[in-house]
Design a protein around this motif. Structure first.
Motif, PDB file in Angstrom:
ATOM      1  N   ARG A  28       0.843  -1.193   0.000  1.00 56.76           N
ATOM      2  CA  ARG A  28       0.000   0.000   0.000  1.00 56.76           C
ATOM      3  C   ARG A  28       0.878   1.244   0.000  1.00 56.76           C
ATOM      4  O   ARG A  28       1.799   1.370   0.799  1.00 56.76           O
ATOM      5  N   ALA A  29       0.596   2.158  -0.925  1.00 56.66           N
ATOM      6  CA  ALA A  29       1.351   3.406  -1.018  1.00 56.66           C
ATOM      7  C   ALA A  29       0.752   4.440  -0.064  1.00 56.66           C
ATOM      8  O   ALA A  29      -0.319   4.240   0.505  1.00 56.66           O
ATOM      9  N   TYR A  30       1.431   5.563   0.097  1.00 50.61           N
ATOM     10  CA  TYR A  30       0.799   6.723   0.731  1.00 50.61           C
ATOM     11  C   TYR A  30       0.006   7.438  -0.346  1.00 50.61           C
ATOM     12  O   TYR A  30       0.558   7.866  -1.355  1.00 50.61           O
ATOM     13  N   ASN A  31      -1.299   7.536  -0.121  1.00 56.71           N
ATOM     14  CA  ASN A  31      -2.259   7.974  -1.136  1.00 56.71           C
ATOM     15  C   ASN A  31      -2.794   9.363  -0.777  1.00 56.71           C
ATOM     16  O   ASN A  31      -3.535   9.500   0.188  1.00 56.71           O
ATOM     17  N   PHE A  32      -2.402  10.358  -1.579  1.00 56.02           N
ATOM     18  CA  PHE A  32      -2.764  11.750  -1.286  1.00 56.02           C
ATOM     19  C   PHE A  32      -4.004  12.207  -2.061  1.00 56.02           C
ATOM     20  O   PHE A  32      -4.194  13.402  -2.261  1.00 56.02           O
ATOM     21  N   SER A  33      -4.816  11.277  -2.489  1.00 52.18           N
ATOM     22  CA  SER A  33      -6.022  11.595  -3.249  1.00 52.18           C
ATOM     23  C   SER A  33      -6.940  12.528  -2.449  1.00 52.18           C
ATOM     24  O   SER A  33      -7.099  12.383  -1.234  1.00 52.18           O
ATOM     25  N   ALA A  34      -7.570  13.459  -3.175  1.00 51.72           N
ATOM     26  CA  ALA A  34      -8.424  14.476  -2.528  1.00 51.72           C
ATOM     27  C   ALA A  34      -9.790  13.932  -2.139  1.00 51.72           C
ATOM     28  O   ALA A  34     -10.528  14.579  -1.403  1.00 51.72           O
ATOM     29  N   GLY A  35     -10.128  12.779  -2.650  1.00 47.81           N
ATOM     30  CA  GLY A  35     -11.412  12.193  -2.283  1.00 47.81           C
ATOM     31  C   GLY A  35     -12.116  11.656  -3.515  1.00 47.81           C
ATOM     32  O   GLY A  35     -12.298  12.440  -4.435  1.00 47.81           O
ATOM     33  N   PRO A  36     -12.477  10.375  -3.565  1.00 45.33           N
ATOM     34  CA  PRO A  36     -12.216   9.376  -2.541  1.00 45.33           C
ATOM     35  C   PRO A  36     -10.750   9.383  -2.088  1.00 45.33           C
ATOM     36  O   PRO A  36      -9.856   9.571  -2.902  1.00 45.33           O
ATOM     37  N   ALA A  37     -10.577   9.189  -0.801  1.00 42.92           N
ATOM     38  CA  ALA A  37      -9.256   9.378  -0.195  1.00 42.92           C
ATOM     39  C   ALA A  37      -8.864   8.158   0.637  1.00 42.92           C
ATOM     40  O   ALA A  37      -9.659   7.237   0.829  1.00 42.92           O
ATOM     41  N   ILE A  48      -9.727   0.235  -4.168  1.00 44.34           N
ATOM     42  CA  ILE A  48     -10.536   0.950  -5.167  1.00 44.34           C
ATOM     43  C   ILE A  48     -11.420   1.991  -4.468  1.00 44.34           C
ATOM     44  O   ILE A  48     -11.747   3.037  -5.064  1.00 44.34           O
ATOM     45  N   VAL A  49     -11.747   1.775  -3.209  1.00 50.78           N
ATOM     46  CA  VAL A  49     -12.588   2.726  -2.476  1.00 50.78           C
ATOM     47  C   VAL A  49     -11.799   3.979  -2.071  1.00 50.78           C
ATOM     48  O   VAL A  49     -12.373   4.986  -1.663  1.00 50.78           O
ATOM     49  N   GLU A  50     -10.482   3.931  -2.238  1.00 54.02           N
ATOM     50  CA  GLU A  50      -9.638   5.078  -1.849  1.00 54.02           C
ATOM     51  C   GLU A  50      -9.120   5.863  -3.048  1.00 54.02           C
ATOM     52  O   GLU A  50      -8.373   6.832  -2.882  1.00 54.02           O
ATOM     53  N   LEU A  51      -9.443   5.422  -4.248  1.00 56.12           N
ATOM     54  CA  LEU A  51      -8.850   6.037  -5.442  1.00 56.12           C
ATOM     55  C   LEU A  51      -9.808   7.048  -6.079  1.00 56.12           C
ATOM     56  O   LEU A  51     -11.029   6.881  -6.026  1.00 56.12           O
ATOM     57  N   SER A  52      -9.254   8.067  -6.678  1.00 59.48           N
ATOM     58  CA  SER A  52     -10.071   9.104  -7.309  1.00 59.48           C
ATOM     59  C   SER A  52     -10.971   8.513  -8.384  1.00 59.48           C
ATOM     60  O   SER A  52     -10.552   7.659  -9.162  1.00 59.48           O
ATOM     61  N   HIS A  53     -12.202   9.015  -8.439  1.00 64.91           N
ATOM     62  CA  HIS A  53     -13.115   8.594  -9.500  1.00 64.91           C
ATOM     63  C   HIS A  53     -12.604   9.045 -10.861  1.00 64.91           C
ATOM     64  O   HIS A  53     -13.034   8.527 -11.876  1.00 64.91           O
ATOM     65  N   THR A  95     -18.216   5.193  -5.759  1.00 62.73           N
ATOM     66  CA  THR A  95     -17.298   4.354  -6.541  1.00 62.73           C
ATOM     67  C   THR A  95     -17.298   2.891  -6.098  1.00 62.73           C
ATOM     68  O   THR A  95     -17.279   1.997  -6.934  1.00 62.73           O
ATOM     69  N   PHE A  96     -17.297   2.654  -4.793  1.00 65.40           N
ATOM     70  CA  PHE A  96     -17.217   1.270  -4.340  1.00 65.40           C
ATOM     71  C   PHE A  96     -18.483   0.509  -4.712  1.00 65.40           C
ATOM     72  O   PHE A  96     -18.430  -0.659  -5.126  1.00 65.40           O
ATOM     73  N   ASN A  97     -19.629   1.167  -4.615  1.00 55.79           N
ATOM     74  CA  ASN A  97     -20.898   0.542  -4.976  1.00 55.79           C
ATOM     75  C   ASN A  97     -20.906   0.217  -6.471  1.00 55.79           C
ATOM     76  O   ASN A  97     -21.354  -0.852  -6.893  1.00 55.79           O
ATOM     77  N   TRP A  98     -20.408   1.151  -7.263  1.00 61.08           N
ATOM     78  CA  TRP A  98     -20.327   0.990  -8.725  1.00 61.08           C
ATOM     79  C   TRP A  98     -19.396  -0.181  -9.056  1.00 61.08           C
ATOM     80  O   TRP A  98     -19.707  -1.035  -9.908  1.00 61.08           O
ATOM     81  N   TYR A  99     -18.287  -0.229  -8.361  1.00 59.25           N
ATOM     82  CA  TYR A  99     -17.315  -1.329  -8.545  1.00 59.25           C
ATOM     83  C   TYR A  99     -17.949  -2.685  -8.210  1.00 59.25           C
ATOM     84  O   TYR A  99     -17.848  -3.646  -8.983  1.00 59.25           O
TER      85      TYR A  99
END
Lengths: 361, 361
Positions: A3-12, B36-41, B241-245
């Protein structure tokens, strides 16, 4: 798995212990014979999950007793469309203080059903500062005054609660809720998409004073009526149970980690680390926001030469630091450092930024 | 861990292979360094998930090219509030055929923004049958005709597509979408909360003909405008996003299992098994719906003596059969047997019902 450090603005990024617990429970929740995502929202299992989530959030945020806590769908933007409908009479002014992209969006959503008045607008200054309270042109008969506590894209954050007299404040806390203590009694409504500081996307939290729920508003269907949602404990229709459950796990994690007081300290530390690198870079990195209103949650920054952007992102990713690309509206970089981003992650980013400058400056 | 056969009406049972894959990927999705729930849409990972889900659903349902597929929030009920706003002029009639609880709800949501006309109402008959098409009092200038393809609570299902001439049909397929082949070209809109046949709650699928999206409708905020959602590929704001996934995983599972043709056969078999037990019980079990419109998805039934209900539920649970309690509006029992309920589960329920009757009849 790494797992990386994830700086995503949201989903975060989510707290890893939360994801681990969700994984353990995904096929069967606490001996129920099914996953929590498969069980009725009206059954005893989810009713327990829902009630605990509300009770934990009330504790975490010190929500006063005369406020309802609603768990809704549609994101913050949908709520922005519903405020005028629920809280304003037809033709009554609704005041907006615009300090970034999301404040502008809120005005657009309000316009069909509210007489939207932009009381202050920071756009002419490039959204680098917050207009002084003395310059706001508020309507004396406004239904409410709306502002965005933290502008996720522009990285501009209110560091105090504006005094607007007796008119209720409605504030978008999507990207800063639960990041530090907050006196909710000063607000009519605070609301937040959950996908930044509260957990998963697909859930929106709305905390609203009972007095506002009692307003007549304008004709609207039951499903767009906050009072109906409150009367049905956010189960007017089937709620997004898995999202609600995940958020509940995040609330428990935040309480166990020391609550908003502990996160306020960590968040101040994390933000200071990044702004120090930027301000100490002699112009190699640049943040354009006035220092007193710089966001503690979203740190947008630009490299002095945009031709370096692509390399910065590639090398950051190789160093285990992802989702640093700025919003397409602004370009450059953005580091979102919500509660679930550990200090170690921010330290790793600060170290990388200094190292990148040494190599490429 | 022991997973039971879960007859919940929605949120409902999911295919176990889908839950297993979601569990495996929950901490890191395909080497992305994050869930996938933490990644930008807007990032490449989720954009791929979203595009595949749409493409798989189009394939699964044979969606014609001139229909948009939208992935929305708010549940079916929110869509019911938006149809008049998006598709009807102010004051234009909107026709409703009411064959159960959800059709009634749809009328209530439409009323503030549409001149709702109940063209047919099965409530006087206790929602046991569907009024003959010849008795419907349709408005010649209606914006659309709305009906509920399958009434989840009352267990009443249309077994054909009603002919309403040139006025577009808008149909709630929440509890029967993808359960058998459907000629979508006969509809203006079909829509479905995902939590029954498509996967997780917190996602609503809307399939809408381009001609309807072009309608002016009534003044509305962008976030409540279907055309805006279509133009932004369901990412006008942050989608769930997670629901869509998760729904996307269910679509892939359904395709791998043979698609809607295969499920149509299985669903007919499963429903027949339960109605056979009920009809063959000599009155011990009772279903009150007219045989030609009995639902293949939701089988409500009553025990001849309600005093046996509690024992039935307790013993069923002990036999690994859960969530059989009927909706509080009706009482009694209800077995929901969507695509993800295997034939073995229904067979186990049928066996249990026969056995319970032998012991308690």
């Amino acid at each position: 798995m790494t797992r990386a450090y994830n700086f995503s603005a949201g989903p975060a990024t989510l707290p890893e212990p939360v994801l681990q617990q969700a994984r353990e429970e995904l096929l069967e929740w606490h001996g129920a014979g099914a996953s929590i995502v498969e069980l009725s929202h009206r059954g005893p299992e989810f009713m327990q999950v829902a009630a605990e989530a509300e009770s934990d959030l009330r504790k975490l945020l010190s929500v006063p007793d005369d406020y309802a806590v609603l768990f809704l769908q549609g994101g913050a933007t949908t709520q922005q469309a519903l405020f005028a409908l629920n809280f304003a009479k037809a033709g009554q002014p609704v005041d907006y203080v615009v300090t970034g992209h999301w404040g502008k969006t809120a005005v657009k959503q309000a316009e069909p059903w509210g007489k939207a008045n932009v009381a202050a607008d920071a756009e002419p200054g490039g959204f680098h500062d917050i207009p002084a309270r003395s310059q706001w042109r508020l309507s004396p008969d406004a239904a409410y005054v709306h502002y965005t506590a933290n502008e996720t894209i522009h990285g501009v954050e209110f560091r105090d609660i504006p005094d607007v007299g007796a008119v209720p404040l409605v504030a978008d806390f999507s990207s800063s809720i639960a990041s530090e203590p907050l006196d909710i009694s000063k607000f009519g409504v605070i609301y937040a998409g959950a996908q930044k500081n509260l957990g998963p996307v697909g859930l929106t939290v709305l905390i609203v004073r009972a007095e506002l729920l009692a307003r007549t508003g304008q004709p609207r269907p039951p499903i767009l009526d906050y009072r109906a949602h409150a009367e049905h404990e956010s189960m007017l229709n089937t709620p997004p149970t898995f999202n609600w459950y995940l958020a509940g796990l995040v609330f428990k994690w935040m309480l166990a980690e020391g609550g908003v007081d502990a996160f306020a300290k960590l968040n101040a530390t994390k933000a200071a680390m990044l702004y120090e690198v930027i301000d100490g870079s002699g112009g190699f990195y640049r943040n354009e926001v006035a220092k007193p209103v710089r966001s503690r949650m979203n740190v947008p920054f630009f490299l002095h030469d945009p031709a370096l952007d692509a390399d910065f992102l590639v090398e950051a990713k190789a160093a285990g630091l992802i989702s640093l690309k700025g919003h397409r509206a602004l370009g450059g970089m953005r580091a979102s450092i919500y509660n679930a981003m550990p200090v170690e992650g921010v330290r790793a980013l600060a170290t990388f930024m200094r190292d990148f400058q040494k190599r490429r400056g």
